[in-house]
Motif scaffolding. Sequence first.
Motif, PDB file in Angstrom:
ATOM      1  N   VAL A 230       1.056  -1.188   0.005  1.00  0.00           N
ATOM      2  CA  VAL A 230      -0.043  -0.118   0.014  1.00  0.00           C
ATOM      3  C   VAL A 230       0.827   1.311  -0.182  1.00  0.00           C
ATOM      4  CG1 VAL A 230      -1.870   1.204   1.190  1.00  0.00           C
ATOM      5  CG2 VAL A 230      -1.959  -1.260   1.238  1.00  0.00           C
ATOM      6  N   VAL A 231       0.898   2.194  -0.985  1.00  0.00           N
ATOM      7  CA  VAL A 231       1.402   3.419  -0.937  1.00  0.00           C
ATOM      8  C   VAL A 231       0.267   4.533  -0.940  1.00  0.00           C
ATOM      9  CG1 VAL A 231       2.578   4.732  -2.536  1.00  0.00           C
ATOM     10  CG2 VAL A 231       2.963   2.505  -2.423  1.00  0.00           C
ATOM     11  N   ARG A 232       0.593   5.452   0.070  1.00  0.00           N
ATOM     12  CA  ARG A 232      -0.167   6.560   0.501  1.00  0.00           C
ATOM     13  C   ARG A 232       0.304   7.647  -0.359  1.00  0.00           C
ATOM     14  NH1 ARG A 232      -2.461   7.636   6.247  1.00  0.00           N
ATOM     15  NH2 ARG A 232      -3.938   9.305   5.813  1.00  0.00           N
ATOM     16  N   ASP A 233      -0.712   8.416  -0.932  1.00  0.00           N
ATOM     17  CA  ASP A 233      -0.297   9.475  -1.745  1.00  0.00           C
ATOM     18  C   ASP A 233      -1.276  10.783  -1.391  1.00  0.00           C
ATOM     19  OD1 ASP A 233       0.577  11.056  -3.851  1.00  0.00           O
ATOM     20  OD2 ASP A 233      -0.579  10.377  -5.359  1.00  0.00           O
ATOM     21  N   ASP A 234      -0.747  11.639  -0.785  1.00  0.00           N
ATOM     22  CA  ASP A 234      -1.622  12.745  -0.345  1.00  0.00           C
ATOM     23  C   ASP A 234      -0.548  13.817  -0.096  1.00  0.00           C
ATOM     24  OD1 ASP A 234      -0.857  12.830   2.274  1.00  0.00           O
ATOM     25  OD2 ASP A 234      -2.464  11.162   2.699  1.00  0.00           O
ATOM     26  N   ALA A 235      -1.280  15.009   0.052  1.00  0.00           N
ATOM     27  CA  ALA A 235      -0.353  16.384   0.210  1.00  0.00           C
ATOM     28  C   ALA A 235      -0.143  16.581   1.744  1.00  0.00           C
ATOM     29  CB  ALA A 235      -1.176  17.489  -0.033  1.00  0.00           C
ATOM     30  N   ARG A 236      -0.602  15.822   2.790  1.00  0.00           N
ATOM     31  CA  ARG A 236      -0.204  15.571   4.158  1.00  0.00           C
ATOM     32  C   ARG A 236       1.114  15.115   4.180  1.00  0.00           C
ATOM     33  NH1 ARG A 236      -4.560  12.869   7.428  1.00  0.00           N
ATOM     34  NH2 ARG A 236      -4.458  11.077   5.537  1.00  0.00           N
ATOM     35  N   ARG A 237       1.555  14.390   3.383  1.00  0.00           N
ATOM     36  CA  ARG A 237       2.965  13.878   3.712  1.00  0.00           C
ATOM     37  C   ARG A 237       3.901  14.868   3.336  1.00  0.00           C
ATOM     38  NH1 ARG A 237       3.643   7.970   1.126  1.00  0.00           N
ATOM     39  NH2 ARG A 237       4.665   7.679   3.086  1.00  0.00           N
ATOM     40  N   SER A 238       4.994  14.792   3.851  1.00  0.00           N
ATOM     41  CA  SER A 238       6.261  15.613   3.502  1.00  0.00           C
ATOM     42  C   SER A 238       6.815  15.320   2.174  1.00  0.00           C
ATOM     43  CB  SER A 238       7.388  15.446   4.848  1.00  0.00           C
ATOM     44  OG  SER A 238       7.958  14.090   4.741  1.00  0.00           O
ATOM     45  N   GLY A 239       7.600  16.404   1.759  1.00  0.00           N
ATOM     46  CA  GLY A 239       8.239  16.153   0.570  1.00  0.00           C
ATOM     47  C   GLY A 239       8.877  14.862   0.387  1.00  0.00           C
ATOM     48  N   PRO A 240       9.903  14.647   1.403  1.00  0.00           N
ATOM     49  CA  PRO A 240      10.657  13.467   1.066  1.00  0.00           C
ATOM     50  C   PRO A 240       9.916  12.303   1.060  1.00  0.00           C
ATOM     51  CG  PRO A 240      11.616  14.973   2.512  1.00  0.00           C
ATOM     52  CD  PRO A 240      10.476  15.466   2.550  1.00  0.00           C
ATOM     53  N   GLU A 241       8.716  12.163   1.809  1.00  0.00           N
ATOM     54  CA  GLU A 241       7.906  11.095   2.059  1.00  0.00           C
ATOM     55  C   GLU A 241       7.139  10.816   0.730  1.00  0.00           C
ATOM     56  OE1 GLU A 241       6.723  10.615   6.547  1.00  0.00           O
ATOM     57  OE2 GLU A 241       5.448  11.930   5.082  1.00  0.00           O
ATOM     58  N   ARG A 242       6.695  11.944  -0.059  1.00  0.00           N
ATOM     59  CA  ARG A 242       5.914  11.828  -1.091  1.00  0.00           C
ATOM     60  C   ARG A 242       7.047  11.168  -2.380  1.00  0.00           C
ATOM     61  NH1 ARG A 242       2.200  16.263  -3.179  1.00  0.00           N
ATOM     62  NH2 ARG A 242       1.523  14.617  -4.342  1.00  0.00           N
ATOM     63  N   TYR A 243       8.015  11.897  -2.352  1.00  0.00           N
ATOM     64  CA  TYR A 243       9.035  11.680  -3.427  1.00  0.00           C
ATOM     65  C   TYR A 243       9.587  10.055  -3.254  1.00  0.00           C
ATOM     66  CZ  TYR A 243      12.729  12.228  -6.887  1.00  0.00           C
ATOM     67  OH  TYR A 243      13.875  12.190  -8.004  1.00  0.00           O
ATOM     68  N   ALA A 244       9.713   9.705  -2.161  1.00  0.00           N
ATOM     69  CA  ALA A 244      10.281   8.269  -1.877  1.00  0.00           C
ATOM     70  C   ALA A 244       8.874   7.454  -2.450  1.00  0.00           C
ATOM     71  CB  ALA A 244      10.474   8.040  -0.308  1.00  0.00           C
ATOM     72  N   SER A 245       7.818   7.816  -1.900  1.00  0.00           N
ATOM     73  CA  SER A 245       6.489   6.920  -2.528  1.00  0.00           C
ATOM     74  C   SER A 245       6.400   6.930  -4.062  1.00  0.00           C
ATOM     75  CB  SER A 245       5.255   7.294  -1.999  1.00  0.00           C
ATOM     76  OG  SER A 245       5.388   7.290  -0.387  1.00  0.00           O
TER      77      SER A 245
END
Length: 668
Positions: A230-245
């Motif tokens: 499961v990969v979470r994709d939303d604006a609440r995550r930090s920039g590094p977390e979104r890019y890592a996902s």
Amino acid sequence: MSLVARVLIDSPLPQLDRLFDYAIPPALEAEAVPGVRVKVPLRTAGRVVEGYLVETVDAADAARTSKPLSEVDAVVSPVPVLPPALYALARRVADRAAGSASDILRLAVPKRMVRAEKAWLIAQAEGGREAAPEASAQAQAWAAGILGAYPDLGPALTDGGRVAVDAPPRPATASGEGREVPVGAWAELLAAMALDTLARGRSTLIVVPDQRDEDQVLQVLEGRAPAGAVVRDDARRSGPERYASYLRLLGGVPAIVVGNRSTVYAPAAEVGTVIVWDDGDPLLAEPLSPGVHARDAALVRQELEGSALVFAGHTRTSDVERLVQLGWVREAPARRRESPAVVLSATREGESRGQRVPSAAFAAARAALAHGPVLVQVSRPGYAPVLVCASCRMPARCPHCTGPLRARRPGAAPDCGWCGRTTLSWTCPHCQGTTLRMASSGSERTADELGRAFPHTRVILADGEHPVTSVDGRPALVVATRGAEPQAAGGYHAVILLDGDRMLLAEQLRIGESALRWWSNAAALARPKAPVHLVGVTGPVARALATWTQPAYARAELADRGPLHMPPTVRVAAVEGAVTSVSTALAALREAVPSLDAAAILGPVPLAAGGVRALVRFDYAHGGPVAESLRASVVADALSGRRARARSDRSAPRTTLKVRLDVPELDL
């Protein structure tokens, strides 16, 4: 053999929305591969800009020019973050909406985070490709049981079909963090589809309006989906977390991606199913240029990739119903139809017509409070969001900015909803009256009134300023604004829907659809056989809720809008800008698409902020030529403005012409 790089410049300027050819210097030949971020010189601007290397071609096949090609200045990152399929999707979506591909990619591709990228590259070098996750036999059996309630849904997922599903309108539970968490049964349905697709080795994209919906789906998947799937994709995550996902999805391993409207562009591997939940929610309409709705982007992606596409919800929008009527989307009905116990609650003989809670609804709430929580839905937050003159009943406006006046608490001086100024002394400009009257009750005032009517009862307020995601099963009055209703453990023992008549007074084309969606989503929170009282509303939309026949209401809406040429029976484009720019664009459109009806163009009319605005109504068959013509006008207008600035020392606006397709409301 020398290669030429074709680069898409990352720029909002419409005239740069094409591929530019650049020579690849020998030092960068190994790194300059399709999909990487690059820096290239832009001769017209005299500076270096960033972009995406879309493809490389043989120099002999590149466009011949009298000038030598400029060279790629640098490769920003060795990671190909733009797969060919994502560029093709962005290009197709942008062309359909008369927009720029770079605007779409700005939504789809997160900003580069160096540390996250280095960690991913090290992991790739050490461990190689990640193993494909496999759903357990227990999870597959659970998913099969959920999907078994929809006989046509499983085959559609396997065959790549397009279906519309009416989700079960009842509560459920999910195991999370060692406890049972209340969720909607719709979240179980979406999770079951995702697990079924994962069992076939393919990815699923689940697109939901907000984080509350996202959390419910994730809670159902927790413990059922395999680790790392499961990969979470939303604006609440930090920039590094979104890019890592994002980098995780580029690895080619199937995944279940859950997120908001931009998730429809996620570069997951072998996408087998795209699910759009509650497509009538305005949060799924992208506000940034070119303003493409997640539903339309999902349709384009399904056509390009051949994945299954599911539109699920407690109601059906007229947009999806139009596709059902055309046969482009099929219905997947449940084996056994479920519906809440809806009661159209009206005032009885002897009761005041202005009574906000009729005796029947009041009695239902009192009886239900003996067993568990009761939900009361209201239209607006605050205490008294609308004030009027006590003498002439005209709406009270701010003397400074003409914004609406509101009362935040009893006895307090009113303040303005626009500028926030407090008005200590007010005089009506129509009748010179000086007394204000509360014309509506917000969530806070409703909570106060019900607290006095039901003493010794918990009152929970849930709105934008007081977010509540869930409540326990103890007796309580939960007063919530539309869309902010919390989940209740075991479901609500009664649901009271107030202010329905005021909701329907909004001057919007789709207000009936919107109100039916608000009420249906609230009714789905009730436990089976619990009463749902819709107060003070009659007519087709009330009957659709009472009989739980939302698709029939959508069909009736389409039938009414067809003769009037209203969306979604036609597409609508808004053209806005200076008078000369809009006139030139409309003239070019008439020449490019001579088959447009004489009444297709509405306006132009002046705008308060300056300039004019026109609406263009056109059939779906004319979508390509209309979008192409309007896009060409935007580019021509931008170039003419650039030339004007070059001839003059005065600072002129960069672009005066704005175009947006698929405008849902005709609000000239």
